[in-house]
Design a protein around this motif. Structure first.
Motif, mmCIF file in Angstrom:
data_model
loop_
_atom_site.group_PDB
_atom_site.id
_atom_site.type_symbol
_atom_site.label_atom_id
_atom_site.label_comp_id
_atom_site.label_asym_id
_atom_site.label_seq_id
_atom_site.Cartn_x
_atom_site.Cartn_y
_atom_site.Cartn_z
ATOM 1 N N GLN A 115 0.904 -1.122 0.125
ATOM 2 C CA GLN A 115 -0.367 -0.302 -0.082
ATOM 3 C C GLN A 115 0.971 1.257 -0.311
ATOM 4 N N LYS A 192 -6.427 1.387 0.861
ATOM 5 C CA LYS A 192 -6.769 -0.293 0.267
ATOM 6 C C LYS A 192 -6.365 -1.560 -0.100
ATOM 7 N N LYS A 194 -7.060 -4.055 -1.696
ATOM 8 C CA LYS A 194 -8.490 -5.087 -2.643
ATOM 9 C C LYS A 194 -7.679 -6.834 -2.631
ATOM 10 N N THR A 195 -6.554 -7.170 -2.831
ATOM 11 C CA THR A 195 -6.245 -8.855 -2.925
ATOM 12 C C THR A 195 -4.647 -8.302 -2.716
ATOM 13 N N THR A 202 -3.031 -6.298 -5.570
ATOM 14 C CA THR A 202 -4.002 -4.922 -6.162
ATOM 15 C C THR A 202 -4.498 -4.424 -5.523
ATOM 16 N N GLU A 204 -5.971 -0.352 -4.285
ATOM 17 C CA GLU A 204 -6.301 0.969 -4.192
ATOM 18 C C GLU A 204 -5.694 2.270 -3.958
ATOM 19 N N THR A 228 -10.012 7.644 -8.296
ATOM 20 C CA THR A 228 -8.788 6.421 -7.179
ATOM 21 C C THR A 228 -8.476 5.577 -8.703
ATOM 22 N N THR A 230 -6.338 2.438 -9.564
ATOM 23 C CA THR A 230 -6.166 1.087 -8.613
ATOM 24 C C THR A 230 -4.499 0.441 -9.738
ATOM 25 N N LYS A 232 -1.847 -2.740 -9.282
ATOM 26 C CA LYS A 232 -1.638 -3.996 -8.931
ATOM 27 C C LYS A 232 0.011 -4.292 -9.397
#
Length: 280
Positions: A115, A192, A194-195, A202, A204, A228, A230, A232
């Protein structure tokens, strides 16, 4: 805040205890030897005031605890300690151990490290340097995984065209016209995951941004936006590197009523206030 009213609340204090006298309506006088009676309706007003203060204090304490401003344990110690971290709360883990040029590097191989990497890479990819071809290529090589560099670089070279540069107020080659200050900044608000799995993530990144030209005669004033990103990421060569990068609008709050500053003040702020290394 004062609790005094037309009665004796706060009017007399004991000589040694410093306590506010509470006068009871009995004929024998109060505990301090007074024989005066309170005015009609005073006790009910005082009671309402006291109850109101207590309710406000309880609400404030509850809000502070919920926001992380107080302890998570109850006074009796019977409640379990909350260990969940709020989405935008810092983890306390040092974000990076070094840097690659002026971009943070050396992130931890953890969810928090991914993150932090995404937040810092979002700042670099949204900076004014991206409008210069050579600097853009350097940023892409730094933040992207080797397998993604060529594709991402070709995509952005097409996006940052001469027409696009002119549209934001720059010269066709991406340079800033004389006596003006070009502004392009991305400011992460929160991140955040996500995965996340060992070596893959991943993330955000919710951001606000500044874009425009500051200075006398500018036809492209600096404006704000909310978006936002995103990203990976993959653990590559002992650090997190981006595989893909996409962006969508929002979430955007309601605009406040702060009046817009002049071009000179905006230019001075951009040149005078540096950025940060972002951490989760």
């Amino acid at each position: 805040m004062s609790l005094s009213d037309d009665g004796d609340y706060g009017g007399d204090r004991g000589p040694e205890t410093g306590q506010t006298r509470t006068r009871l309506p009995d004929s024998g006088g109060d505990g301090y030897g007074s024989t005066r009676r309170p005015r009609s309706g005073l006790s009910s007003r005082n009671l309402v005031t006291a109850v109101g203060v207590v309710v406000l204090l309880i609400a404030a304490i509850a809000f502070a605890n919920r926001s992380g401003g107080g302890t998570n344990d109850s006074p009796s110690g019977n409640s379990p300690k909350h260990t969940d971290t709020q989405p935008t709360a810092p983890t306390g883990t040092k974000p990076v151990t070094g840097k690659n040029g002026d971009i943070a590097a050396g992130f931890a191989k953890t969810e928090q490290g991914a993150q932090s990497a995404a937040a810092n890479y979002a700042v670099a990819l949204g900076s004014a340097r991206m409008f210069n071809r050579d600097q853009r290529h350097k940023i892409i090589t730094t933040v992207m995984a080797p397998s993604a560099v060529d594709t991402f670089q070709k995509t952005l070279d097409k996006a940052y065209s001469a027409d696009f540069n002119k549209n934001v107020g720059l010269n066709a080659d991406g340079n800033t016209p004389a006596d003006l200050t070009f502004v392009s900044r991305t400011i992460p608000i929160g991140t955040k995951a996500k995965t996340y799995s060992n070596g893959q993530a991943t993330v955000e990144v919710w951001c606000t941004g500044l874009l425009g030209m500051a200075g006398s005669g500018s036809t492209k004033p600096v404006t704000t936006s909310w978006f936002t990103i995103t990203m990976k990421l993959a653990w590559t060569n002992n650090d997190w590197k981006a595989l893909t990068h996409s962006q969508k609008s929002g979430p955007a709050p309601v605009s406040g009523d702060v009046p817009a500053s002049g071009a000179k003040e905006i230019a001075g702020a951009v040149e005078g206030y540096g950025g940060f290394t972002y951490a989760r």
